[in-house]
Motif scaffolding. Structure first.
Motif, PDB file in Angstrom:
ATOM      1  N   ASP A   3     -13.631  -4.657   3.828  1.00 19.16           N
ATOM      2  CA  ASP A   3     -13.965  -5.461   4.990  1.00 19.16           C
ATOM      3  C   ASP A   3     -12.729  -5.886   5.772  1.00 19.16           C
ATOM      4  OD1 ASP A   3     -13.019  -7.099   3.005  1.00 19.16           O
ATOM      5  OD2 ASP A   3     -14.458  -8.728   3.344  1.00 19.16           O
ATOM      6  N   PHE A   4     -11.550  -5.415   5.389  1.00 22.38           N
ATOM      7  CA  PHE A   4     -10.340  -5.727   6.133  1.00 22.38           C
ATOM      8  C   PHE A   4     -10.403  -5.058   7.504  1.00 22.38           C
ATOM      9  CE2 PHE A   4      -7.115  -6.567   2.475  1.00 22.38           C
ATOM     10  CZ  PHE A   4      -7.716  -7.793   2.271  1.00 22.38           C
ATOM     11  N   PRO A   5     -10.060  -5.765   8.576  1.00 22.92           N
ATOM     12  CA  PRO A   5     -10.036  -5.136   9.896  1.00 22.92           C
ATOM     13  C   PRO A   5      -8.913  -4.118   9.994  1.00 22.92           C
ATOM     14  CG  PRO A   5      -9.112  -7.344  10.003  1.00 22.92           C
ATOM     15  CD  PRO A   5      -9.685  -7.197   8.624  1.00 22.92           C
ATOM     16  N   ALA A   6      -9.131  -3.090  10.835  1.00 19.68           N
ATOM     17  CA  ALA A   6      -8.137  -2.023  10.957  1.00 19.68           C
ATOM     18  C   ALA A   6      -6.794  -2.537  11.454  1.00 19.68           C
ATOM     19  CB  ALA A   6      -8.665  -0.928  11.888  1.00 19.68           C
ATOM     20  N   ASP A   7      -6.799  -3.569  12.339  1.00 21.79           N
ATOM     21  CA  ASP A   7      -5.540  -4.034  12.898  1.00 21.79           C
ATOM     22  C   ASP A   7      -4.701  -4.798  11.883  1.00 21.79           C
ATOM     23  OD1 ASP A   7      -6.955  -6.376  12.702  1.00 21.79           O
ATOM     24  OD2 ASP A   7      -6.770  -6.946  14.810  1.00 21.79           O
ATOM     25  N   PHE A  11       1.645  -2.999  12.205  1.00 22.08           N
ATOM     26  CA  PHE A  11       2.899  -3.719  12.026  1.00 22.08           C
ATOM     27  C   PHE A  11       3.887  -3.448  13.162  1.00 22.08           C
ATOM     28  CE2 PHE A  11       1.615  -2.585   7.529  1.00 22.08           C
ATOM     29  CZ  PHE A  11       1.024  -3.812   7.268  1.00 22.08           C
ATOM     30  N   SER A  12       3.404  -2.909  14.267  1.00 23.95           N
ATOM     31  CA  SER A  12       4.309  -2.461  15.335  1.00 23.95           C
ATOM     32  C   SER A  12       5.133  -3.592  15.945  1.00 23.95           C
ATOM     33  CB  SER A  12       3.515  -1.737  16.422  1.00 23.95           C
ATOM     34  OG  SER A  12       2.500  -2.591  16.953  1.00 23.95           O
ATOM     35  N   ALA A  13       4.630  -4.812  15.873  1.00 22.33           N
ATOM     36  CA  ALA A  13       5.373  -5.943  16.452  1.00 22.33           C
ATOM     37  C   ALA A  13       6.268  -6.637  15.439  1.00 22.33           C
ATOM     38  CB  ALA A  13       4.389  -6.958  17.037  1.00 22.33           C
ATOM     39  N   ALA A  14       6.264  -6.169  14.197  1.00 21.59           N
ATOM     40  CA  ALA A  14       7.010  -6.847  13.126  1.00 21.59           C
ATOM     41  C   ALA A  14       8.493  -6.484  13.168  1.00 21.59           C
ATOM     42  CB  ALA A  14       6.422  -6.486  11.776  1.00 21.59           C
ATOM     43  N   ARG A  15       9.327  -7.490  12.987  1.00 21.86           N
ATOM     44  CA  ARG A  15      10.780  -7.307  12.914  1.00 21.86           C
ATOM     45  C   ARG A  15      11.276  -7.992  11.647  1.00 21.86           C
ATOM     46  NH1 ARG A  15       9.069  -4.511  16.130  1.00 21.86           N
ATOM     47  NH2 ARG A  15       9.671  -4.141  18.294  1.00 21.86           N
ATOM     48  N   VAL A  16      11.939  -7.236  10.774  1.00 17.11           N
ATOM     49  CA  VAL A  16      12.352  -7.746   9.469  1.00 17.11           C
ATOM     50  C   VAL A  16      13.847  -7.510   9.279  1.00 17.11           C
ATOM     51  CG1 VAL A  16      12.030  -7.591   6.973  1.00 17.11           C
ATOM     52  CG2 VAL A  16      10.066  -7.264   8.508  1.00 17.11           C
ATOM     53  N   LEU A  17      14.534  -8.518   8.745  1.00 10.09           N
ATOM     54  CA  LEU A  17      15.949  -8.399   8.402  1.00 10.09           C
ATOM     55  C   LEU A  17      16.065  -8.188   6.895  1.00 10.09           C
ATOM     56  CD1 LEU A  17      19.014  -8.619   8.889  1.00 10.09           C
ATOM     57  CD2 LEU A  17      18.767 -11.122   8.749  1.00 10.09           C
ATOM     58  N   VAL A  18      16.740  -7.128   6.492  1.00  9.61           N
ATOM     59  CA  VAL A  18      16.961  -6.824   5.082  1.00  9.61           C
ATOM     60  C   VAL A  18      18.451  -6.929   4.788  1.00  9.61           C
ATOM     61  CG1 VAL A  18      16.690  -5.127   3.235  1.00  9.61           C
ATOM     62  CG2 VAL A  18      14.989  -5.257   5.074  1.00  9.61           C
ATOM     63  N   VAL A  19      18.805  -7.758   3.834  1.00  9.78           N
ATOM     64  CA  VAL A  19      20.192  -7.922   3.406  1.00  9.78           C
ATOM     65  C   VAL A  19      20.245  -7.690   1.905  1.00  9.78           C
ATOM     66  CG1 VAL A  19      22.204  -9.436   3.345  1.00  9.78           C
ATOM     67  CG2 VAL A  19      20.530  -9.670   5.205  1.00  9.78           C
ATOM     68  N   GLY A  20      21.203  -6.884   1.463  1.00  7.41           N
ATOM     69  CA  GLY A  20      21.295  -6.667   0.023  1.00  7.41           C
ATOM     70  C   GLY A  20      22.185  -5.516  -0.356  1.00  7.41           C
ATOM     71  N   ASP A  21      21.983  -5.050  -1.585  1.00  6.00           N
ATOM     72  CA  ASP A  21      22.797  -3.970  -2.150  1.00  6.00           C
ATOM     73  C   ASP A  21      22.303  -2.629  -1.633  1.00  6.00           C
ATOM     74  OD1 ASP A  21      24.502  -5.525  -4.052  1.00  6.00           O
ATOM     75  OD2 ASP A  21      22.558  -6.046  -4.913  1.00  6.00           O
ATOM     76  N   VAL A  22      23.061  -2.062  -0.718  1.00  7.84           N
ATOM     77  CA  VAL A  22      22.714  -0.772  -0.114  1.00  7.84           C
ATOM     78  C   VAL A  22      23.327   0.345  -0.945  1.00  7.84           C
ATOM     79  CG1 VAL A  22      22.929   0.660   1.943  1.00  7.84           C
ATOM     80  CG2 VAL A  22      22.585  -1.800   2.169  1.00  7.84           C
ATOM     81  N   MET A  23      22.573   1.410  -1.129  1.00  8.03           N
ATOM     82  CA  MET A  23      23.044   2.547  -1.923  1.00  8.03           C
ATOM     83  C   MET A  23      22.708   3.863  -1.227  1.00  8.03           C
ATOM     84  SD  MET A  23      21.474   1.303  -5.575  1.00  8.03           S
ATOM     85  CE  MET A  23      21.385  -0.467  -5.947  1.00  8.03           C
ATOM     86  N   VAL A 312       5.109   4.479   1.966  1.00 10.02           N
ATOM     87  CA  VAL A 312       3.687   4.449   2.276  1.00 10.02           C
ATOM     88  C   VAL A 312       3.516   4.409   3.789  1.00 10.02           C
ATOM     89  CG1 VAL A 312       1.550   3.103   2.068  1.00 10.02           C
ATOM     90  CG2 VAL A 312       3.083   3.321   0.110  1.00 10.02           C
ATOM     91  N   LEU A 313       2.632   5.229   4.308  1.00 18.52           N
ATOM     92  CA  LEU A 313       2.379   5.292   5.740  1.00 18.52           C
ATOM     93  C   LEU A 313       1.187   4.415   6.112  1.00 18.52           C
ATOM     94  CD1 LEU A 313       2.732   9.156   6.174  1.00 18.52           C
ATOM     95  CD2 LEU A 313       4.489   7.415   6.524  1.00 18.52           C
ATOM     96  N   PRO A 314       1.130   3.907   7.348  1.00 18.68           N
ATOM     97  CA  PRO A 314      -0.008   3.078   7.762  1.00 18.68           C
ATOM     98  C   PRO A 314      -1.349   3.760   7.557  1.00 18.68           C
ATOM     99  CG  PRO A 314       1.742   2.950   9.392  1.00 18.68           C
ATOM    100  CD  PRO A 314       2.142   4.018   8.412  1.00 18.68           C
TER     101      PRO A 314
END
Length: 484
Positions: A3-7, A11-23, A312-314
């Motif tokens: 019953d989750f809505p498709a929208d 996540f097209s409007a989402a902006r996330v900052l990732v900080v950490g151990d890059v490899m 994982v893809l939308p």
């Protein structure tokens, strides 16, 4: 979850900052056919190599794969591995990398050698030396600057030195001042250094280590989580429990237990990155934490069904949310993008994909013979059918007898068929170009060169075959007999 809505998965409007151990993750794939005469070890004949972002870079890659945008900040050395890492990050749409060079440390590399679909060896290149103070200061400044354009901060801690207590404290404080949630993928036994975080996402082993408690059942997991919340000053904790699913503790709210979504587990590497990435993208898109946890649970179930450090893809999320049973008739009828997501998953498992197309108006023994023959030559069978408008152009105004929805459902009901896709064009060529099946089979009195799309399939190295029709069996003949 149907019953989750498709929208919910937008996540097209989402902006996330990732900080950490890059490899830098390297994968060397090859074939193993003999044992070395020098030692009792397999010899891999290398066939291809792949490089991709690892650690915090894989979190950013997962965020971008979901359709959000990620800004990635971490440390690299002054070396060729850093050059390659920057190149692969630049090739990832949706990721803006702002990597800080620390000349006192090498870029962290993990090289995996895989023979016959089995990982045989991993080689790590890294140092236990702490980063230079000025490098960490530059990283903190860059992160605080980037936070202004992002809605969520993710701290990806692989215990490689970037997530020093001073860095965590300053970034959590900066995010709190800006009113932005902080998610932490933790390491070690002391979660108090993440004090003030919105959510920490340990796996079961990490939760046991940090809490000192057994975590043997739901009650034990909740008790350990509550202790970690109280002792470490955490607003929330999501404990991933493998086959037992996940448990979310949010403030004083009742615990939320989410059952595992995975049906087949091929590889758990990177699943934690997928979980924190999905939660981050969902929160940045305005979803609630319980909704984000549901999505992360579904995403984890998808990613462990893939081989290697995957994303994982939308469309995969949409399929899983709205078609919970992958063997149901409805789940087998897919849009183009759903089909592409499903094909990517099958291909990740090393499966051979077959394809045939036609009108399939009234199913008859000839159709069954064709489908059975194709399925015997592949692991997965895709059947593409002409849309109603296309059938009328090909067969005349009296056809089809069955509309496209009913034709698709009937085909999907056959156990030998894995996916049905309706195409609007006169030919299946655009679909062949999108899905790139390993095998194209067409029934009829043709030569291979006359099969529509044969040049496309052979162009990327696929195989084309012609199957002889069963004598006297056709939809036209069936309709004629019905009319007398």
């Amino acid at each position: 979850m149907s019953d989750f809505p498709a929208d919910l998965v937008d996540f097209s409007a989402a902006r996330v900052l990732v900080v950490g151990d890059v490899m830098l993750d390297r994968f060397v794939y090859g074939d193993v056919q003999r044992i070395s005469p020098e030692a009792p070890i397999p010899v891999i004949r290398a066939e291809r190599e792949l490089a991709m972002p690892g650690g915090a870079g894989n979190v950013a890659r997962n965020i971008a794969a979901l359709g959000a945008r990620a800004t990635l900040i971490g440390l690299v050395g002054d070396d060729t591995a850093a050059d390659l890492l920057n190149d692969v990050l630049a090739a990832e749409p949706g990721i803006e990398a702002r990597l800080v060079v620390d000349e006192t440390r090498p870029t962290i590399e993990k090289s995996r050698f895989i023979g016959s679909r089995q990982q045989l060896l991993r080689v790590d290149r890294e140092t236990s030396r702490a980063p230079a103070d000025d490098s960490l200061a530059t990283l903190i400044a860059a992160a605080i600057d980037a936070l202004a354009d992002c809605s969520v901060l993710v701290l990806s801690d692989y215990a490689k030195g970037v997530m020093a207590p001073s860095v965590v404290t300053k970034l959590v404080a900066a995010a709190a001042k800006a009113g932005k949630p902080v998610l932490v993928d933790p390491k070690g036994s002391d979660f108090s250094r993440y004090r003030g975080a919105t959510l920490v996402t340990p796996n079961l082993a990490e939760a046991r280590l940090a809490s000192g408690m057994a975590c043997d059942d739901d009650a034990g997991v909740v008790a350990a989580g509550r202790r970690l919340q109280a002792d470490s000053g955490l607003a929330g904790i999501l404990i991933t429990r493998g086959a037992a699913g996940m448990t979310l503790l949010q403030g004083d709210a009742a615990p939320m237990h989410l059952p595992a979504e995975a049906r087949e587990v091929f590889d758990v590497s990177g699943a934690g990155d997928t979980v924190v990435a999905t939660i981050a993208a969902a929160l940045a898109a305005g979803r609630s934490l319980p909704q984000a946890a549901h999505l992360a649970n579904v995403a984890a179930g998808i990613v462990v069904g893939k081989i290697g450090t995957a994303v994982v893809l939308p469309e995969e999320l949409r399929v899983a949310l709205h078609m919970p049973d992958p063997h149901s008739f409805a789940a087998k009828v897919a849009t183009r993008q759903q089909a592409r997501a499903r094909v990517d998953l099958w291909r990740a498992h090393g499966e051979r994909i077959g394809f045939t197309n036609g009108v399939f108006d009234l199913l008859h023994p000839g159709h069954l013979a064709l489908l059975s023959e194709v399925r015997s030559q592949c692991d997965r069978l895709i059947v593409a059918i002409n849309a109603d408008a296309s059938v009328k152009k090909l067969k005349g105004p009296q056809r089809p007898v069955q509309d496209e929805d009913h034709r698709a459902q009937l085909l999907a009901a056959l156990g030998m068929v894995d996916l049905v896709v309706v195409f609007e064009e006169d030919t299946p060529i655009p679909l062949l170009e999108l899905l790139q099946p390993d095998l194209l089979v067409k029934g009829g009195d043709y030569t291979v060169d006359q099969v529509v799309g044969a040049d496309v399939v052979r162009g990327y190295g696929g195989e084309v075959r012609v199957s002889k029709l069963v004598a006297g069996q056709s939809t036209t003949a069936t309709i004629s007999r019905l009319r007398g």
